[in-house]
Design a protein around this motif. Structure first.
Motif, PDB file in Angstrom:
ATOM      1  N   ARG A  37      -2.161  -2.783   8.293  1.00 26.02           N
ATOM      2  CA  ARG A  37      -3.426  -2.785   9.021  1.00 26.02           C
ATOM      3  C   ARG A  37      -3.349  -3.723  10.216  1.00 26.02           C
ATOM      4  O   ARG A  37      -2.800  -4.818  10.129  1.00 26.02           O
ATOM      5  CB  ARG A  37      -4.582  -3.236   8.104  1.00 26.02           C
ATOM      6  CG  ARG A  37      -4.741  -2.406   6.844  1.00 26.02           C
ATOM      7  CD  ARG A  37      -5.218  -1.004   7.183  1.00 26.02           C
ATOM      8  NE  ARG A  37      -5.692  -0.299   6.003  1.00 26.02           N
ATOM      9  CZ  ARG A  37      -4.943   0.372   5.153  1.00 26.02           C
ATOM     10  NH1 ARG A  37      -3.622   0.407   5.353  1.00 26.02           N
ATOM     11  NH2 ARG A  37      -5.467   0.984   4.120  1.00 26.02           N
ATOM     12  N   SER A  71      -0.285   8.333   0.524  1.00 28.06           N
ATOM     13  CA  SER A  71       0.462   7.110   0.234  1.00 28.06           C
ATOM     14  C   SER A  71       0.904   6.419   1.518  1.00 28.06           C
ATOM     15  O   SER A  71       0.857   5.193   1.617  1.00 28.06           O
ATOM     16  CB  SER A  71       1.673   7.431  -0.640  1.00 28.06           C
ATOM     17  OG  SER A  71       2.584   8.278   0.047  1.00 28.06           O
ATOM     18  N   LEU A  99      -2.083   4.644   2.888  1.00 22.88           N
ATOM     19  CA  LEU A  99      -2.498   3.479   2.112  1.00 22.88           C
ATOM     20  C   LEU A  99      -1.561   2.290   2.289  1.00 22.88           C
ATOM     21  O   LEU A  99      -1.999   1.135   2.242  1.00 22.88           O
ATOM     22  CB  LEU A  99      -2.589   3.852   0.631  1.00 22.88           C
ATOM     23  CG  LEU A  99      -3.740   4.775   0.239  1.00 22.88           C
ATOM     24  CD1 LEU A  99      -3.630   5.202  -1.208  1.00 22.88           C
ATOM     25  CD2 LEU A  99      -5.102   4.118   0.484  1.00 22.88           C
ATOM     26  N   VAL A 100      -0.278   2.551   2.456  1.00 21.58           N
ATOM     27  CA  VAL A 100       0.689   1.451   2.577  1.00 21.58           C
ATOM     28  C   VAL A 100       0.946   1.063   4.022  1.00 21.58           C
ATOM     29  O   VAL A 100       1.687   0.103   4.263  1.00 21.58           O
ATOM     30  CB  VAL A 100       2.030   1.817   1.900  1.00 21.58           C
ATOM     31  CG1 VAL A 100       1.810   2.169   0.451  1.00 21.58           C
ATOM     32  CG2 VAL A 100       2.723   2.969   2.631  1.00 21.58           C
ATOM     33  N   ARG A 117       0.430  -5.530  -2.937  1.00 19.53           N
ATOM     34  CA  ARG A 117      -0.481  -4.413  -3.133  1.00 19.53           C
ATOM     35  C   ARG A 117       0.042  -3.125  -2.496  1.00 19.53           C
ATOM     36  O   ARG A 117       0.036  -2.063  -3.120  1.00 19.53           O
ATOM     37  CB  ARG A 117      -1.862  -4.749  -2.567  1.00 19.53           C
ATOM     38  CG  ARG A 117      -2.894  -3.647  -2.747  1.00 19.53           C
ATOM     39  CD  ARG A 117      -4.250  -4.064  -2.232  1.00 19.53           C
ATOM     40  NE  ARG A 117      -4.249  -4.308  -0.801  1.00 19.53           N
ATOM     41  CZ  ARG A 117      -4.331  -5.526  -0.258  1.00 19.53           C
ATOM     42  NH1 ARG A 117      -4.413  -6.592  -1.026  1.00 19.53           N
ATOM     43  NH2 ARG A 117      -4.321  -5.675   1.053  1.00 19.53           N
ATOM     44  N   ARG A 118       0.486  -3.197  -1.259  1.00 20.91           N
ATOM     45  CA  ARG A 118       0.935  -1.975  -0.577  1.00 20.91           C
ATOM     46  C   ARG A 118       2.162  -1.377  -1.265  1.00 20.91           C
ATOM     47  O   ARG A 118       2.250  -0.162  -1.441  1.00 20.91           O
ATOM     48  CB  ARG A 118       1.241  -2.287   0.885  1.00 20.91           C
ATOM     49  CG  ARG A 118       0.011  -2.638   1.715  1.00 20.91           C
ATOM     50  CD  ARG A 118       0.332  -2.607   3.196  1.00 20.91           C
ATOM     51  NE  ARG A 118      -0.823  -2.973   3.996  1.00 20.91           N
ATOM     52  CZ  ARG A 118      -1.061  -4.187   4.455  1.00 20.91           C
ATOM     53  NH1 ARG A 118      -0.204  -5.169   4.192  1.00 20.91           N
ATOM     54  NH2 ARG A 118      -2.132  -4.449   5.177  1.00 20.91           N
TER      55      ARG A 118
END
Length: 325
Positions: free
Chosen positions: A322, A315, A318-319, A234-235
């Motif tokens: 976490r 971006s 988001l990538v 996803r990332r």
């Protein structure tokens, strides 16, 4: 005394130890080169920002913060605003992503999972060749082939279907072939090979054991993509999408050919519009040195730089991995 002579500092010096300072020269040279390269990039970036900000300052001083959302672009009366261009840039780029991302996902999965191995390389190379086509060729194809076809077989039919629907008839109203929609479609075709190539690498990196486990549980191919491959990468896929968005935001020649270059604001996707890059390309030669128009065009360049920086920052956010609590 012979023992004392044998252990003296002069006779016991290790040749390897003596050569150690010289062995560090390549490492130090490499370190200096890397640091210098990074500093050159930062200096170039700072010089670009300084040039744009200095050149755009007269326009920003004259029109204030409203320059960034004013829909007025009047060269005769020297009243300039970036609102129409920002709108056209964002709408055409987002439309390109809406079209290109699902197609890229489907093509990437077709290449990695469904297509026979002997054909993967040939078709993959054919798709990647689309990225090697110059943007002006896309623009000419869009102007002479795509735009007339859309005007004759697509725009009017879609507008007829949307006419009875309130709200939608404003977005899909009657128009022509050269429009924001055509620009978005051309941009989608241009960024398709870029996103597809990255998606192929991402889906190919999914561990086989995860996919086989899903198949063993009775999952279909669609469920494997949705529940295994996409979550795993996803990332990286978000990074690929943002890279495609950055390419779409800055595209100039292809968009200039097909968007119509009209500096008026309209919610209709089939209406003519303008982007930041196309406006700069069209009007830069007409702007004399020291004029307000040149300052406004440099202000558009600064605006595009800010938008690109925001996309890059988004971006990265988001990538970013976490932290697990």
């Amino acid at each position: 005394m012979p023992d004392a002579v044998a252990t003296s500092p002069t006779t016991s010096r290790d040749p390897v130890v003596a050569r150690m300072p010289m062995s560090r020269v390549p490492e130090r040279l490499f370190s200096v080169t890397v640091i210098g390269s990074g500093m050159i990039v930062l200096l170039l970036l700072g010089a670009i920002i300084l040039m744009l900000a200095t050149g755009a300052w007269p326009a920003l001083k004259a029109f204030g913060i409203g320059f960034f959302w004013s829909p007025v672009w009047d060269s005769v009366n020297e009243k300039f605003g970036a609102g129409v261009m920002i709108y056209g840039t964002l709408v055409s780029s987002i439309l390109a992503l809406v079209i290109a991302v699902p197609l890229s996902t489907g093509v990437a999965y077709f290449l990695t999972e469904i297509l026979p191995v002997p054909l993967r390389r040939a078709i993959g190379v054919a798709i990647q060749l689309l990225a090697a086509i110059p943007s002006i060729i896309y623009g000419m194809w869009g102007f002479f082939i795509l735009a007339p076809w859309l005007a004759a077989h697509f725009v009017l039919d879609v507008a007829d279907l949307a006419a009875p629907v309130p709200g939608l008839n404003k977005v899909l109203d009657y128009g022509g072939g050269n429009s924001i929609f055509t620009a978005g479609l051309v941009l989608a075709i241009m960024i398709l090979p870029l996103i597809t190539a990255m998606f192929v690498e991402i889906l190919g990196a999914t561990p086989v054991v995860l996919k086989e486990s899903a198949y063993g549980l009775g999952c279909t191919r669609f469920e494997v993509v949705r529940s295994v491959a996409v979550p795993y990468g996803r990332r990286a896929m978000i990074g690929a999408i943002m890279l495609g968005l950055g390419r779409a935001l800055g595209e100039t020649m292809a968009v200039t050919f097909v968007i119509g270059n009209a500096t008026r604001l309209s919610p209709n996707l089939f209406a003519q519009g303008s982007t930041i890059a196309s406006t700069i390309a069209n009007e830069f030669n007409e702007a004399g040195a020291g004029t307000m128009k040149l300052a406004a065009l440099l202000g558009l360049g600064l605006t595009l730089f800010i938008i690109s920086f925001i996309v890059l920052a988004a971006s990265r956010a988001l990538v970013a991995p976490r932290a697990v609590s």
